[in-house]
Design a protein around this motif. Structure first.
Motif, PDB file in Angstrom:
ATOM      1  N   ASN A 259       0.814  -1.223   0.000  1.00  0.00           N
ATOM      2  CA  ASN A 259       0.000   0.000   0.000  1.00  0.00           C
ATOM      3  C   ASN A 259       0.845   1.270   0.000  1.00  0.00           C
ATOM      4  O   ASN A 259       0.337   2.352  -0.294  1.00  0.00           O
ATOM      5  CB  ASN A 259      -0.947   0.009   1.202  1.00  0.00           C
ATOM      6  CG  ASN A 259      -1.994  -1.072   1.088  1.00  0.00           C
ATOM      7  OD1 ASN A 259      -2.471  -1.387   0.005  1.00  0.00           O
ATOM      8  ND2 ASN A 259      -2.350  -1.667   2.215  1.00  0.00           N
ATOM      9  N   ALA A 260       2.119   1.178   0.356  1.00  0.00           N
ATOM     10  CA  ALA A 260       2.996   2.356   0.382  1.00  0.00           C
ATOM     11  C   ALA A 260       3.561   2.694  -0.999  1.00  0.00           C
ATOM     12  O   ALA A 260       4.115   3.768  -1.189  1.00  0.00           O
ATOM     13  CB  ALA A 260       4.144   2.131   1.365  1.00  0.00           C
ATOM     14  N   VAL A 261       3.402   1.789  -1.941  1.00  0.00           N
ATOM     15  CA  VAL A 261       3.931   1.994  -3.294  1.00  0.00           C
ATOM     16  C   VAL A 261       2.895   2.754  -4.123  1.00  0.00           C
ATOM     17  O   VAL A 261       1.751   2.323  -4.228  1.00  0.00           O
ATOM     18  CB  VAL A 261       4.268   0.644  -3.959  1.00  0.00           C
ATOM     19  CG1 VAL A 261       4.736   0.837  -5.391  1.00  0.00           C
ATOM     20  CG2 VAL A 261       5.315  -0.095  -3.149  1.00  0.00           C
ATOM     21  N   PRO A 262       3.288   3.894  -4.703  1.00  0.00           N
ATOM     22  CA  PRO A 262       2.323   4.654  -5.513  1.00  0.00           C
ATOM     23  C   PRO A 262       1.922   3.883  -6.763  1.00  0.00           C
ATOM     24  O   PRO A 262       2.673   3.034  -7.251  1.00  0.00           O
ATOM     25  CB  PRO A 262       3.075   5.934  -5.869  1.00  0.00           C
ATOM     26  CG  PRO A 262       4.511   5.606  -5.706  1.00  0.00           C
ATOM     27  CD  PRO A 262       4.599   4.523  -4.677  1.00  0.00           C
ATOM     28  N   ARG A 263       0.739   4.199  -7.245  1.00  0.00           N
ATOM     29  CA  ARG A 263       0.208   3.531  -8.437  1.00  0.00           C
ATOM     30  C   ARG A 263       0.033   4.546  -9.556  1.00  0.00           C
ATOM     31  O   ARG A 263      -0.146   5.735  -9.307  1.00  0.00           O
ATOM     32  CB  ARG A 263      -1.130   2.886  -8.107  1.00  0.00           C
ATOM     33  CG  ARG A 263      -0.962   1.793  -7.090  1.00  0.00           C
ATOM     34  CD  ARG A 263      -2.226   0.988  -6.931  1.00  0.00           C
ATOM     35  NE  ARG A 263      -1.936  -0.102  -6.003  1.00  0.00           N
ATOM     36  CZ  ARG A 263      -2.717  -0.442  -5.014  1.00  0.00           C
ATOM     37  NH1 ARG A 263      -3.834   0.184  -4.813  1.00  0.00           N
ATOM     38  NH2 ARG A 263      -2.381  -1.435  -4.225  1.00  0.00           N
ATOM     39  N   SER A 264       0.043   4.050 -10.763  1.00  0.00           N
ATOM     40  CA  SER A 264      -0.199   4.912 -11.917  1.00  0.00           C
ATOM     41  C   SER A 264      -1.586   5.522 -11.800  1.00  0.00           C
ATOM     42  O   SER A 264      -2.509   4.900 -11.252  1.00  0.00           O
ATOM     43  CB  SER A 264      -0.097   4.106 -13.214  1.00  0.00           C
ATOM     44  OG  SER A 264       1.223   3.647 -13.389  1.00  0.00           O
ATOM     45  N   THR A 265      -1.721   6.735 -12.321  1.00  0.00           N
ATOM     46  CA  THR A 265      -2.994   7.437 -12.285  1.00  0.00           C
ATOM     47  C   THR A 265      -3.368   7.836 -13.694  1.00  0.00           C
ATOM     48  O   THR A 265      -2.647   8.595 -14.339  1.00  0.00           O
ATOM     49  CB  THR A 265      -2.904   8.693 -11.400  1.00  0.00           C
ATOM     50  OG1 THR A 265      -1.826   9.486 -11.859  1.00  0.00           O
ATOM     51  CG2 THR A 265      -2.711   8.341  -9.944  1.00  0.00           C
ATOM     52  N   VAL A 266      -4.469   7.329 -14.196  1.00  0.00           N
ATOM     53  CA  VAL A 266      -4.901   7.609 -15.557  1.00  0.00           C
ATOM     54  C   VAL A 266      -5.374   9.057 -15.651  1.00  0.00           C
ATOM     55  O   VAL A 266      -6.227   9.493 -14.879  1.00  0.00           O
ATOM     56  CB  VAL A 266      -6.035   6.645 -15.984  1.00  0.00           C
ATOM     57  CG1 VAL A 266      -6.526   6.980 -17.391  1.00  0.00           C
ATOM     58  CG2 VAL A 266      -5.558   5.213 -15.903  1.00  0.00           C
TER      59      VAL A 266
END
Length: 160
Positions: free
Chosen positions: A52-59
């Motif tokens: 959960n601490a790892v950022p995710r891509s944002t469309v």
């Protein structure tokens, strides 16, 4: 209106260029690590961190380049030159770099082949959207490629 269309057309290629990645490969990662002035440890093992601490891509949401540091650990086998035959456990700083709306994808609690950069404080696993520092669920062929690169010294940084 023409100025806006021209400006928009100039931005689109820049964004596409930012995502232009050479497909990661063990050979390219090995060659890059050996040509670096920094020291790397190659290993395989279970990489563990807070997913959960790892950022995710944002469309569709642009953001400036950002780095997120996540504590991690790895338990597995280090490469010695003869193979992955030396047991090792290490704390690792996972450094995740997002560019525009794209972030790398990495999963916790599975085996990875990793290229860990040695630092004064330990090891760093530097991840960016193009990949190449960690290979999930490595195949025997990937591990054999590391040994072949070490023995032959002919892995190329030329992506062609």
């Amino acid at each position: 209106m023409r100025v806006f269309a021209l400006a928009a057309s100039l931005l689109i290629p820049a964004q596409a260029f930012a995502l232009s990645c050479v497909r990661p490969s063990v050979e390219l990662s090995y060659a890059t690590a050996t040509k670096s002035t920094e020291t790397y440890l190659l290993g395989t093992g279970i990489l563990t961190f807070d997913q959960n601490a790892v950022p995710r891509s944002t469309v569709g949401v642009e953001r400036p380049a950002q780095f997120t540091r996540v504590p991690a650990s790895i338990s597995g086998m280090a490469f010695t030159g003869a193979g992955f035959d030396q047991k090792f456990e290490a704390n690792v700083e996972l450094v995740v770099r997002c560019v525009q709306s794209w972030c790398p994808v990495i999963a916790s609690d599975i085996e990875h082949l990793v290229f860990l950069k040695e630092a004064e404080t330990g090891y760093i696993l530097a991840m960016d959207p193009c990949g190449g520092a960690a290979f999930p669920e490595p195949t025997p062929a990937m591990l054999d490629q590391v040994l072949a690169c070490f023995n032959d010294g002919n892995c190329s940084v030329d992506p062609s």
